[in-house]
Design a protein around this motif. Structure first.
Motif, PDB file in Angstrom:
ATOM      1  N   TYR A  26      -1.045 -22.729  -4.037  1.00  0.00           N
ATOM      2  CA  TYR A  26      -0.969 -23.961  -3.256  1.00  0.00           C
ATOM      3  C   TYR A  26      -1.925 -23.937  -2.079  1.00  0.00           C
ATOM      4  O   TYR A  26      -2.513 -24.965  -1.715  1.00  0.00           O
ATOM      5  N   ASP A  31      -3.186 -30.334  -0.535  1.00  0.00           N
ATOM      6  CA  ASP A  31      -1.779 -30.677  -0.721  1.00  0.00           C
ATOM      7  C   ASP A  31      -1.601 -32.106  -1.236  1.00  0.00           C
ATOM      8  O   ASP A  31      -0.621 -32.401  -1.918  1.00  0.00           O
ATOM      9  N   TRP A  34      -1.354 -31.874  -5.044  1.00  0.00           N
ATOM     10  CA  TRP A  34      -0.432 -30.943  -5.699  1.00  0.00           C
ATOM     11  C   TRP A  34       0.373 -31.611  -6.804  1.00  0.00           C
ATOM     12  O   TRP A  34       0.513 -31.059  -7.896  1.00  0.00           O
ATOM     13  N   CYS A  70      -2.535 -27.445   3.361  1.00  0.00           N
ATOM     14  CA  CYS A  70      -2.511 -26.711   2.096  1.00  0.00           C
ATOM     15  C   CYS A  70      -1.622 -25.473   2.156  1.00  0.00           C
ATOM     16  O   CYS A  70      -1.373 -24.845   1.124  1.00  0.00           O
ATOM     17  N   PHE A  76       5.264 -27.935  -1.243  1.00  0.00           N
ATOM     18  CA  PHE A  76       4.880 -27.562  -2.603  1.00  0.00           C
ATOM     19  C   PHE A  76       6.115 -27.355  -3.472  1.00  0.00           C
ATOM     20  O   PHE A  76       6.194 -27.872  -4.601  1.00  0.00           O
TER      21      PHE A  76
END
Length: 688
Positions: A26, A31, A34, A70, A76
């Protein structure tokens, strides 16, 4: 929902379970993208995502933790739960992963000598505990028992193989770390440790690996034929981290544990001195060899490429300057993975999906079946013997064949008479010609609904539940010769192998098989498709509702065709040579985009492809390096949407010279003993 294992396979709710797992970092990907990537992974047939929590990415400065952007682990994991994919969280604290110092922050490395790293030294364990407690704060409520997606935890990596202690001290340290993780709150039913190369496991569930080449090998010559393409009961891959200590003996009793893989090479990350290119057939044939050898989990490293995040104090890649053994790109962590650095899918994605779709629908049948190698002891350099294995229980099974060896030419095998072991006598298949490079498996006495398929020269792909009944999809390039036992017959849809590589199983109002050159998936009850402006979909059966953005355009055999409706606007690129500077070739890239473009998050992207020749190439935006490439003979790919659709980029190509100490599978043409040029640039729309 419960998870467990026995000596042969994993279990889910007490039943045999054969998942496919893929690694994504991740912190090496934006992000905002994702969820898109997790959906691609799930659509590729994955049940589990694995990911490192990389210490230096979260605590680059001592006591200063970062879990935003991120690095937002909580976000995530929440997205994994939303998408419906399970997670193996690999806590480290040391991870390797081509990261600077294996993921140890520089401030921790600076304490070496005062404290003993990767040991039960209380001072070291205190730092690990502090880090893990911060990770736990981010993951609280997301363990399986709390309704979260995390079903597994991996402790350390290659411990006792790449650094760390060995013997009783090493085993004790692994037990200490596992106990600490559980005490902190990482309550997951499965705890694993890497088991190859004599690594210590601390009694945890061992996971193995296998790569089709070794870019970390210090040689710049051709390596011997790779053992991962033969069927074998040997689980250890002596190539993994062979730039470090390699121990052939395993520290665990493999008769007590199922054969699980966590690091099958979905691709390869190149080093400066060694740049092999992993292909789709490399991944496909190697995966098949592991499946036929008795594997009970196919786990891929990497499954999704990415980019090293920007460090505040240093670059974050593995490098000799940081004390590591190899030099890697500063940013680029593409890995030639099934899903590449900027989210595009590769041939490896399609190859792995063939097996993953099969395992989703039929893995519970395969998982308990032991493997029989036919014959035992075939060596990788034996290019004439047909490699065979069978997973069976004496009543039914799957016969595997592999006539592929990476960078070798195998012999042809015309008129082969295959036979599946059976207590009532062998089940014989019709004669089949197996050409060099072919690999696959055939079922025998396979139960399909109320019918029993005695044999077929075809490979099962998946099962479709449709309004017209249950349909079983097979593929292959031979006359399938379906042979049934008794009167019952199942409804079968037969594909060529090329069609199967384009096939995805999608559930909307019913199951559909969709053929596409791009990526298709289901999202909130609707079909989504990624690809170019001329994307064509083929669906079986006919869609109940035409997908948004598409129009019907005919039929091809059993499949109904749909064409994307597009305005026809395209992006454009101009390549402007700027001459040379200090021996490097400089270029300016100017872009124009269709009117009304917004952002990649709004559903489209522009992909830049550069055909170049040189030792390496760097790409800059407003004077800042945004990507780099070590030359492999492949075109360089860059997502312009990933960087906000810039109007101008610059490129700097570094020269490759005759005699440079680098292993390349394909050298470019040299001019006056060197190559340093961009040969062409092109862009294409990638729509969703």
């Amino acid at each position: 929902m419960t998870y467990g294992y026995n000596s042969r396979y994993l279990t889910k709710d007490g039943k045999p379970w054969f998942p496919v797992m893929g690694e994504i970092h991740y912190s090496r990907y934006q992000d905002s993208l994702w969820e898109e990537s997790l959906r691609k992974m799930k659509a590729g047939g994955l049940s589990i995502v694995s990911c490192y929590a990389i210490w230096i990415h979260h605590e680059e400065e001592e006591g200063v933790f970062s879990f935003s952007g991120c690095r937002n682990l909580r976000k995530f994991l929440q997205l994994c739960r939303k998408v419906g994919i399970s997670v193996f969280l690999r806590l480290g604290p040391w991870v390797h992963g081509e990261v600077r110092s294996g993921g140890f922050p520089d401030w921790l490395k600076a304490k070496e000598g005062k404290i003993r790293l990767r040991s039960d030294d209380p001072a070291y364990l205190a730092y690990v505990r502090r880090y893990w407690e911060h990770l736990w704060a981010e993951t609280r409520g997301l363990m399986l028992g709390q309704g979260g997606p995390v079903i597994g935890i991996q402790i350390e990596n290659e411990y006792g193989h790449v650094g760390g202690l060995r013997g009783p001290e090493g085993e004790q340290h692994m037990r200490t770390l596992a106990a600490m993780a559980r005490e902190i709150g990482f309550d997951a039913p499965l705890y694993t440790a890497t088991g190859w190369g004599g690594a210590c496991t601390g009694g945890l569930l061992p996971v193995m690996g296998g790569y089709c080449e070794a870019p970390w090998d210090q040689s710049v010559g051709e390596l011997p034929a790779n053992a991962n393409f033969v069927f074998s009961h040997i689980r250890n891959d002596a190539l993994i981290a062979c730039d470090h200590h390699v121990e052939d003996a395993l520290t665990f009793d493999q008769s007590r544990f199922p054969y699980l893989t966590a690091e099958l090479g979905g691709g390869l990350q190149v080093t400066r001195h060694r740049r092999p290119v992993a292909s789709g057939p490399d991944a496909g044939a190697m995966s098949l060899a592991k499946l036929g050898s008795g594997a009970a989990l196919l786990g891929y490293y990497m499954y999704h490429g990415g980019s090293n995040p920007e460090g505040r104090l240093s670059t974050l890649q593995e490098s000799k300057a940081a004390g590591d053994l190899n030099d890697l790109p500063e940013i680029n962590y593409d890995f030639n993975a099934p899903i590449r650095q900027f989210g595009t899918i590769s041939d490896s994605y399609r190859e792995i999906r063939l097996l993953a779709l099969f395992l989703q629908d039929f893995g519970a049948d395969l998982a308990p079946l032991p493997a029989e190698i036919l014959p035992e002891g075939v060596q990788p350099e034996d290019l004439s013997t047909l490699r065979l294995a069978c997973r069976h229980d004496g009543e039914h099974g799957y016969l595997f064949f592999n006539n592929y060896q990476r960078r070798r030419q195998m012999a042809a095998h015309p008129g082969v008479r295959l036979a599946g072991p059976c207590s009532a006598g062998q089940v014989e298949f019709p004669p089949v010609d197996i050409a060099p490079g072919q690999y696959g498996f055939f079922p025998y006495r396979m139960k399909l609904g109320e019918a029993v398929l005695r044999s077929a020269l075809a490979t099962p792909l998946c099962r479709l539940s449709t309004s017209g009944g249950e349909v079983f999809v097979f593929y292959g390039d031979w006359d399938p010769r379906f042979c049934w036992e008794g009167e019952a017959r199942a409804q079968v849809l037969q594909l060529s192998r090329a069609q199967a590589l384009r096939a995805a199983k999608i559930h909307l109002d019913q199951d559909y098989l969709v053929l596409s050159d791009g990526f298709v998936w289901e999202e909130e009850g609707c079909l989504k498709a990624e690809g170019g402006s001329r994307t064509l979909l083929a669906a079986f059966p006919q869609f109940a509702a035409v997908p948004q953005g598409f129009a019907p355009c005919g039929k091809d055999g059993e499949f109904f065709l749909y064409q994307r409706i597009c305005s026809g606007q395209e992006a454009a690129v101009s390549l402007v040579p700027l001459g040379e500077e200090e021996g490097d070739a400089l270029y300016r890239l100017e872009f124009s985009y269709p009117e009304g473009h917004a952002s990649r998050a709004s559903g489209w992207d522009v992909l830049l492809t550069l055909d170049y020749a040189g030792e390496s190439m760097d790409i800059f935006l407003d004077g800042k390096k945004i990507n780099d490439y070590f030359y492999t003979g492949q075109p360089a790919l860059l997502s312009l949407g990933y960087f906000g659709f810039p109007s101008v980029l610059t490129a700097r190509v570094h020269p490759l010279r005759q005699g440079d100490p680098v292993f390349l599978e394909r050298w470019p043409s040299l001019e006056n003993g060197r190559a340093c040029r961009i040969e062409g640039a092109r862009v294409c729309l990638n729509l969703r």
